[in-house]
Design an enzyme around this catalytic site. Structure first.
Site, PDB file in Angstrom:
ATOM      1  N   SER A   1      11.289   4.735   3.976  1.00 43.02           N
ATOM      2  CA  SER A   1      12.620   4.636   3.791  1.00 43.02           C
ATOM      3  C   SER A   1      12.960   3.174   4.695  1.00 43.02           C
ATOM      4  O   SER A   1      13.957   2.551   4.588  1.00 43.02           O
ATOM      5  CB  SER A   1      13.555   5.614   4.449  1.00 43.02           C
ATOM      6  OG  SER A   1      13.005   6.166   5.718  1.00 43.02           O
TER       7      SER A   1
ATOM      8  N   ASP B   1       4.689  13.332  15.054  1.00 38.74           N
ATOM      9  CA  ASP B   1       4.748  13.386  13.490  1.00 38.74           C
ATOM     10  C   ASP B   1       3.500  13.714  12.999  1.00 38.74           C
ATOM     11  O   ASP B   1       3.138  12.618  12.141  1.00 38.74           O
ATOM     12  CB  ASP B   1       5.763  12.366  12.963  1.00 38.74           C
ATOM     13  CG  ASP B   1       6.340  12.850  11.541  1.00 38.74           C
ATOM     14  OD1 ASP B   1       6.194  13.727  11.183  1.00 38.74           O
ATOM     15  OD2 ASP B   1       6.446  11.743  10.836  1.00 38.74           O
TER      16      ASP B   1
ATOM     17  N   LYS C   1       3.191  -4.073   8.576  1.00 38.13           N
ATOM     18  CA  LYS C   1       4.079  -3.373   8.339  1.00 38.13           C
ATOM     19  C   LYS C   1       5.298  -3.932   8.464  1.00 38.13           C
ATOM     20  O   LYS C   1       5.633  -4.593   9.407  1.00 38.13           O
ATOM     21  CB  LYS C   1       4.184  -1.911   9.392  1.00 38.13           C
ATOM     22  CG  LYS C   1       5.010  -0.969   9.325  1.00 38.13           C
ATOM     23  CD  LYS C   1       5.024   0.163  10.189  1.00 38.13           C
ATOM     24  CE  LYS C   1       6.076   1.188  10.116  1.00 38.13           C
ATOM     25  NZ  LYS C   1       5.722   2.435  11.010  1.00 38.13           N
TER      26      LYS C   1
ATOM     27  N   LEU D   1       0.823  -1.297   0.057  1.00 41.00           N
ATOM     28  CA  LEU D   1      -0.047  -0.059   0.029  1.00 41.00           C
ATOM     29  C   LEU D   1       0.918   1.470   0.066  1.00 41.00           C
ATOM     30  O   LEU D   1       0.662   2.395  -0.478  1.00 41.00           O
ATOM     31  CB  LEU D   1      -1.166  -0.060   1.173  1.00 41.00           C
ATOM     32  CG  LEU D   1      -1.905  -1.186   1.360  1.00 41.00           C
ATOM     33  CD1 LEU D   1      -2.574  -1.238   2.589  1.00 41.00           C
ATOM     34  CD2 LEU D   1      -3.031  -0.913   0.203  1.00 41.00           C
ATOM     35  N   ALA D   2       2.005   1.308   0.609  1.00 40.67           N
ATOM     36  CA  ALA D   2       2.853   2.420   0.759  1.00 40.67           C
ATOM     37  C   ALA D   2       4.277   1.723   1.056  1.00 40.67           C
ATOM     38  O   ALA D   2       4.445   0.833   1.633  1.00 40.67           O
ATOM     39  CB  ALA D   2       2.435   3.353   1.799  1.00 40.67           C
TER      40      ALA D   2
END
Length: 563
Positions: free
Chosen positions: A132, A285, A150, A128-129
């Site tokens: 780095s 963040d 993830k 999906l994404a």
């Protein structure tokens, strides 16, 4: 500086980077020109600061994940970089080419100890994404629960460790041999960066952050924090709830008509104030890419690998600073910042107060759409660095967080006023802090200390009275002007003594006038006349001395009065 053969390619890349930007306007804007060669030519014609800043972001991205993260961390340090570079690094893209699915399968099965087909009913081969440090795949558990997985990049931990060996050597060299390295505390900045990126590499820590954050924000119904699936999460693999929605920057104008943007912005800002000033753990963040608008018009906070921490003492001081800035009280803000910061020998207090007052005054003159609390905090950080005061990293992280939060708030509600939000919620924040202190035992511990003090008071009073009765008590009094006072008394005593001596000479001479002797002066007994002469000379000297000293004292007093 020890040079390692295996790191030679990295040394070359970093040296090229330092040489390139050491010759640019970055050196001038950072005021570190003394560390570079004076004979170096200026930047190429037509190259402005903004273009060079964009080049720096591109160069860091090309050097790999460590330097991408370094750029992101530096984007929150206005005390180190000029504003153009901060903006360029803030936009630094974390998107990189995904690694093959075969590697994903190998890592997931190695970490979970089971085949993917056994753990998941579906596991998408296309991510999906990709970022780095890792990439995210959609999947479904055996019970049908939709999740995302993830997965950390292969070999990324070792690569970052090697990069830090090089960066640590360079930081040590810069601190030892350059004024800029000492002034900007390069080693300390690098250590903070190392801790941050190591936390992001530990997915177990991120899973704990998701759980704690979800509990802390349970009172906000319009906020969602995806929860981890602990049985399918390890240090390199994180499985968590799938959030259906879109990045807040991609929400269409038509979709915004169906949501209450003002309510969402206010609740999001209030939740962050609670995170920072009450819970002590906050999402550090919250850029628009990490804030999703769900299909049911709620806000989802993603990617909690980077979090900030605040102690109770720091929370209280941060609250004071936010209130002072929101109300335009620059003196109050300056005093608190001085209290929590370190100052150098070159600290200019007057200049710091003056420039801080100007920044806050400029903010009050802005329209609501232009007010940015985070930007103001970052400006304060930069002013402090320029005037020789080093603010704690918590204040810098908070400034960056609020800067990103302000951006999200303006997307949700263009009329959003962060200053008003702070003033509106400060009473509730203080009430929550008091309740938390009572729950955690702070109030009880204070009561116990008071009980011990009152219980021991009679014995302490008895000891004091016994010391007085036994003549064992000594009282020492210190006065700032004691030396001046004693000097004045000494002068008075000397004058009185001199006067008594002169009077004795006169009386003695008068008595000797009746004694007939062969030694005579001016027809009178010689010894008596000598005494009279000595008394006359001493009296004349005393009068002149008193007159001159009184004149000096009067002139000194008039001079002080004019000042």
């Amino acid at each position: 500086m020890k040079i390692s053969a295996k790191h030679l390619p990295r040394y070359k890349q970093i040296a090229r980077l330092l040489w390139k930007y050491g010759r640019s306007d970055l050196v001038t804007q950072m005021n570190v020109g003394d560390t570079m060669d004076a004979d170096q030519p200026p930047p190429a014609a037509g190259t402005d600061g903004k273009a060079m800043a964009e080049e720096l972001a591109n160069d860091l991205e090309a050097m790999g994940p460590t330097f991408v993260k370094l750029g992101q961390v530096l984007s929150s340090r206005p005390d180190l970089l000029p504003e153009a570079y901060l903006e360029a690094l803030e936009r630094l893209q974390d998107k990189v080419k995904p690694f093959p699915y075969a590697e994903v399968e190998k890592i997931v099965e190695g970490e979970l100890g089971v085949r993917i087909s056994k753990a998941f009913s579906r596991f998408d081969t296309e991510p999906l994404a990709a970022a780095s440090l890792g990439q995210v795949h959609g999947a479904a558990l055996r019970d049908g629960r939709e999740v995302v997985v993830k997965v950390q990049r292969p070999g990324i931990s070792e690569q970052i460790t090697d990069d830090f060996e090089v960066l640590a050597q360079i930081a040590e060299f810069l601190e030892a041999h350059t004024e800029a390295g000492k002034q900007h505390r390069v080693g300390e900045v690098l250590e903070q960066f190392r801790i941050t990126i190591n936390h992001e590499l530990n997915y177990e820590r991120e899973a704990r952050n998701l759980v704690v954050m979800g509990e802390n924000l349970a009172e906000f119904p319009q906020l969602v924090v995806p929860q981890p699936v602990n049985d399918f999460s390890t240090r390199r693999v994180l499985t968590m709830d799938y959030v259906k929605g879109h990045k807040i920057t991609k929400v269409s104008p038509i979709a915004r008509l169906d949501m209450d943007g003002a309510s969402l912005a206010d609740e999001l800002f209030r939740a962050y104030l609670k995170q920072v000033l009450v819970d002590g753990l906050f999402h550090a963040d919250p850029h628009p890419g990490n804030v999703f608008l769900t299909d049911d018009n709620c806000i989802a906070l993603l990617d909690l690998g980077m979090v900030g921490h605040t102690t109770p003492g720091m929370q209280q001081n941060l609250l004071k600073i936010l209130i002072a800035i929101s109300e335009g009280k620059s003196e109050d803000a300056a005093k608190v910042i001085e209290t929590i910061s370190e100052t150098s020998e070159d600290f200019d207090r007057a200049a710091f107060h003056k420039r801080l007052a100007q920044v806050i005054a400029d903010q009050r003159d802005l329209e609501l759409q232009q007010i940015n609390v985070g930007s103001t905090l970052l400006k304060v950080t930069r002013i402090g660095a320029q005037q020789g005061i080093y603010v704690p990293s918590e204040l810098t992280v908070l400034g960056k967080t609020l800067l990103q939060l302000d951006e999200v708030g303006k997307i949700l509600d263009p009329e959003f006023d962060p200053n008003a939000a702070i003033r509106r919620n400060v009473a509730k924040i203080m009430s929550q802090r008091m309740n938390r202190d009572a729950t955690q035992g702070s109030v009880l511990s204070s009561l116990l200390e008071m009980k011990d003090f009152i219980g021991g008071l009679p014995s302490r009073v008895n000891k004091v009275l016994d010391a007085v009765g036994n003549k064992e008590m000594e009282v020492q009094i210190r006065t700032p002007d004691a030396n001046i006072f004693l000097g004045g008394l000494e002068k008075v005593a000397n004058r009185i003594t001199t006067g008594i001596v002169l009077a004795s000479l006169i009386i003695g001479a008068s008595l000797l006038m009746r004694v007939e002797t062969d030694f005579r002066l001016w027809g009178y007994p010689g010894l008596a006349m000598l005494l009279f002469t000595a008394a006359a000379g001493g009296g004349f000297w005393l009068v002149i001395t008193i007159f001159m000293n009184d004149r000096k004292t009067q002139k000194r007093g008039n001079g002080n009065g004019r000042k």
